[in-house]
Design a protein around this motif. Sequence first.
Motif, PDB file in Angstrom:
ATOM      1  N   GLY A 283      31.315  43.149  39.339  1.00 25.02           N
ATOM      2  CA  GLY A 283      30.202  43.715  38.596  1.00 25.02           C
ATOM      3  C   GLY A 283      30.303  43.300  37.142  1.00 25.02           C
ATOM      4  N   MET A 284      29.155  42.985  36.524  1.00 20.88           N
ATOM      5  CA  MET A 284      29.130  42.594  35.115  1.00 20.88           C
ATOM      6  C   MET A 284      27.922  43.244  34.448  1.00 20.88           C
ATOM      7  N   PHE A 285      28.140  43.812  33.254  1.00 19.76           N
ATOM      8  CA  PHE A 285      27.065  44.457  32.488  1.00 19.76           C
ATOM      9  C   PHE A 285      27.147  43.992  31.043  1.00 19.76           C
ATOM     10  N   LYS A 286      25.993  43.706  30.426  1.00 20.39           N
ATOM     11  CA  LYS A 286      25.957  43.313  29.022  1.00 20.39           C
ATOM     12  C   LYS A 286      24.724  43.914  28.343  1.00 20.39           C
ATOM     13  N   TYR A 287      24.937  44.364  27.098  1.00 19.10           N
ATOM     14  CA  TYR A 287      23.808  44.877  26.314  1.00 19.10           C
ATOM     15  C   TYR A 287      24.224  45.052  24.863  1.00 19.10           C
ATOM     16  N   ASN A 288      23.508  44.402  23.957  1.00 15.87           N
ATOM     17  CA  ASN A 288      23.625  44.611  22.517  1.00 15.87           C
ATOM     18  C   ASN A 288      25.065  44.505  22.012  1.00 15.87           C
ATOM     19  N   GLY A 289      25.784  43.493  22.480  1.00 17.56           N
ATOM     20  CA  GLY A 289      27.157  43.258  22.035  1.00 17.56           C
ATOM     21  C   GLY A 289      28.213  43.885  22.912  1.00 17.56           C
ATOM     22  N   TRP A 290      27.832  44.846  23.754  1.00 22.87           N
ATOM     23  CA  TRP A 290      28.776  45.468  24.688  1.00 22.87           C
ATOM     24  C   TRP A 290      28.818  44.679  25.991  1.00 22.87           C
ATOM     25  N   ALA A 291      30.000  44.584  26.569  1.00 18.31           N
ATOM     26  CA  ALA A 291      30.141  43.914  27.867  1.00 18.31           C
ATOM     27  C   ALA A 291      31.204  44.643  28.681  1.00 18.31           C
ATOM     28  N   ALA A 292      30.927  44.810  29.967  1.00 17.85           N
ATOM     29  CA  ALA A 292      31.879  45.455  30.870  1.00 17.85           C
ATOM     30  C   ALA A 292      31.936  44.658  32.164  1.00 17.85           C
ATOM     31  N   MET A 293      33.138  44.552  32.718  1.00 18.85           N
ATOM     32  CA  MET A 293      33.334  43.862  33.985  1.00 18.85           C
ATOM     33  C   MET A 293      34.291  44.668  34.849  1.00 18.85           C
ATOM     34  N   ALA A 294      34.049  44.638  36.147  1.00 16.50           N
ATOM     35  CA  ALA A 294      34.955  45.268  37.100  1.00 16.50           C
ATOM     36  C   ALA A 294      35.010  44.391  38.333  1.00 16.50           C
ATOM     37  N   SER A 295      36.175  44.343  38.982  1.00 15.41           N
ATOM     38  CA  SER A 295      36.306  43.505  40.167  1.00 15.41           C
ATOM     39  C   SER A 295      37.318  44.098  41.134  1.00 15.41           C
ATOM     40  N   TYR A 296      37.125  43.738  42.402  1.00 17.83           N
ATOM     41  CA  TYR A 296      38.067  44.092  43.464  1.00 17.83           C
ATOM     42  C   TYR A 296      38.345  42.827  44.257  1.00 17.83           C
ATOM     43  N   MET A 297      39.627  42.572  44.561  1.00 18.20           N
ATOM     44  CA  MET A 297      40.018  41.406  45.340  1.00 18.20           C
ATOM     45  C   MET A 297      41.061  41.806  46.372  1.00 18.20           C
ATOM     46  N   SER A 298      40.969  41.218  47.557  1.00 19.64           N
ATOM     47  CA  SER A 298      41.972  41.518  48.582  1.00 19.64           C
ATOM     48  C   SER A 298      42.170  40.306  49.481  1.00 19.64           C
ATOM     49  N   ARG A 299      43.341  40.260  50.119  1.00 19.46           N
ATOM     50  CA  ARG A 299      43.638  39.230  51.114  1.00 19.46           C
ATOM     51  C   ARG A 299      44.435  39.864  52.249  1.00 19.46           C
ATOM     52  N   THR A 300      44.061  39.542  53.482  1.00 16.66           N
ATOM     53  CA  THR A 300      44.796  39.978  54.666  1.00 16.66           C
ATOM     54  C   THR A 300      45.066  38.763  55.540  1.00 16.66           C
ATOM     55  N   THR A 301      45.991  38.923  56.494  1.00 17.79           N
ATOM     56  CA  THR A 301      46.303  37.837  57.428  1.00 17.79           C
ATOM     57  C   THR A 301      46.143  38.324  58.861  1.00 17.79           C
ATOM     58  N   ASN A 302      46.034  37.374  59.776  1.00 18.66           N
ATOM     59  CA  ASN A 302      45.834  37.703  61.187  1.00 18.66           C
ATOM     60  C   ASN A 302      47.087  38.217  61.871  1.00 18.66           C
ATOM     61  N   GLU A 303      48.249  37.976  61.268  1.00 18.81           N
ATOM     62  CA  GLU A 303      49.520  38.469  61.789  1.00 18.81           C
ATOM     63  C   GLU A 303      50.457  38.676  60.618  1.00 18.81           C
ATOM     64  N   ASN A 304      51.710  38.992  60.880  1.00 21.71           N
ATOM     65  CA  ASN A 304      52.658  39.297  59.809  1.00 21.71           C
ATOM     66  C   ASN A 304      52.626  38.196  58.747  1.00 21.71           C
ATOM     67  N   ALA A 305      52.549  38.624  57.481  1.00 22.60           N
ATOM     68  CA  ALA A 305      52.419  37.661  56.382  1.00 22.60           C
ATOM     69  C   ALA A 305      53.689  36.870  56.131  1.00 22.60           C
ATOM     70  N   VAL A 306      54.831  37.339  56.604  1.00 23.64           N
ATOM     71  CA  VAL A 306      56.108  36.658  56.367  1.00 23.64           C
ATOM     72  C   VAL A 306      56.303  35.564  57.406  1.00 23.64           C
ATOM     73  N   THR A 307      56.678  34.376  56.948  1.00 25.48           N
ATOM     74  CA  THR A 307      56.957  33.258  57.855  1.00 25.48           C
ATOM     75  C   THR A 307      58.425  32.844  57.709  1.00 25.48           C
ATOM     76  N   ILE A 308      59.032  32.433  58.817  1.00 26.49           N
ATOM     77  CA  ILE A 308      60.463  32.098  58.864  1.00 26.49           C
ATOM     78  C   ILE A 308      60.624  30.607  59.155  1.00 26.49           C
ATOM     79  N   ASN A 309      61.566  29.984  58.470  1.00 29.09           N
ATOM     80  CA  ASN A 309      61.886  28.583  58.720  1.00 29.09           C
ATOM     81  C   ASN A 309      62.541  28.472  60.104  1.00 29.09           C
ATOM     82  N   PRO A 310      61.900  27.770  61.053  1.00 27.64           N
ATOM     83  CA  PRO A 310      62.491  27.677  62.398  1.00 27.64           C
ATOM     84  C   PRO A 310      63.807  26.918  62.428  1.00 27.64           C
TER      85      PRO A 310
END
Length: 407
Positions: A283-310
């Motif tokens: 989200g971004m808002f601007k008016y008369n010198g004022w500015a505001a921003m907000a954000s949400y970010m996420s990441r998920t995986t299909n299985e356990n995120a940890v991987t092991i060297n075989p």
Amino acid sequence: MRFFYYLVCFLFFSFSNAQINISQSKNDNDLKLTALPYYSFGKGLGLTSPDSLFQLNIRFRMQNRVTYIENDGENGAYDGQIRRLRLRFDGYVGNPKFLYAIQLSFAPGDVGEIKEGENLNIIRDAVVFYRPNNHWNVSFGQTKLPGNRQRINSSGGLQLSDRTINNARFTIDRDFGFQVHNINEYLDKFSYNFKAAVSTGEGRNSTDNPDDGIAVTGKAELFPFGAFAKDGTNFEGDIVREKKPKLMISGAFQQNNHARRTQGQLGNDLFEQRTMKSVLLDGMFKYNGWAAMASYMSRTTNENAVTINPLDVTQSNYAFVGNGFDYQLSYNTKKNYEFIGRYSIQKVGRDIEAFTPNTKQYSLGVTKYIWEHAFKVQAEINYDTLDYFDGTTKNNWYLRFQVEIGI
């Protein structure tokens, strides 16, 4: 393959029915490429052939900075560096409908350490465009994906010297592939944009062995009160002092199938591939010198995120999963001194909480705009709190001065 068939049919239908109407004055060499929304106060150095069949525009910018750093348990240290040094070329060949953009990077932080068997990362953007009219923009090549707002914006259009900790971990960044943008922006009425991309998912300058995984990205942007003045979503802060309130709300989603790196398009190599899903809200808002921003970010995986060297079970690596929120507020005075505050929260996923901490970041900055974002002086202080799985906490901070200049 059926998806690609439908995509080609859609593009052919759109182009064959599109009215050719490219508004560009003879003295205007700013091509406003929607896949590369860079900030530009000037228009660089432009050359056009006498028959108007070729245009070349040249731009450069650099960021020089010095930082005093104190990390918990370590002695204070000074760091001075050229953070970014970029050279950019764009224009058209034959007709303004057929455009190109090239961006090269030369600073050590951009190129990265040279390692045996890995590619040199000088090329940031190398992309061709077909723009049949002012509403459609199709590209093929390597450039930024339609992800979170702060990443899409050029680093030259930032209020503080760096993007947030969440952008550093959860962004989807550059990739090689196709993009289609539908742009519908009007200054005084409801506006909207839709953007989509199909890309390799491997990040920039990758020449690894090909696989059957691709990344699919989609994004929608809404402007309830109309578009921002001077493409104001493409830079932070209200340096143009919007005369009416302006708001942008956007959401993006990506699925990166069989990703090889810890952050999808970025990071170190994983020992096993993982399919990653990213959600990016802004989200971004601007008016008369004022500015505001907000954000949400996420990441998920299909299985356990940890991987092991075989070949060696004592070695592991992990996809960086989790989520984070960013909040940013600023005021720009009539003399173009801007005061900025930012707060970020980052929570790592349960799979990796034993390997990396949850983080909070507090930033305060002052920027003096000499020639808008193209020439500015910045000072900021940044404080991080790192909370580890074993209950320990570390507090790091730095003080930074930076000058940016470009054309």
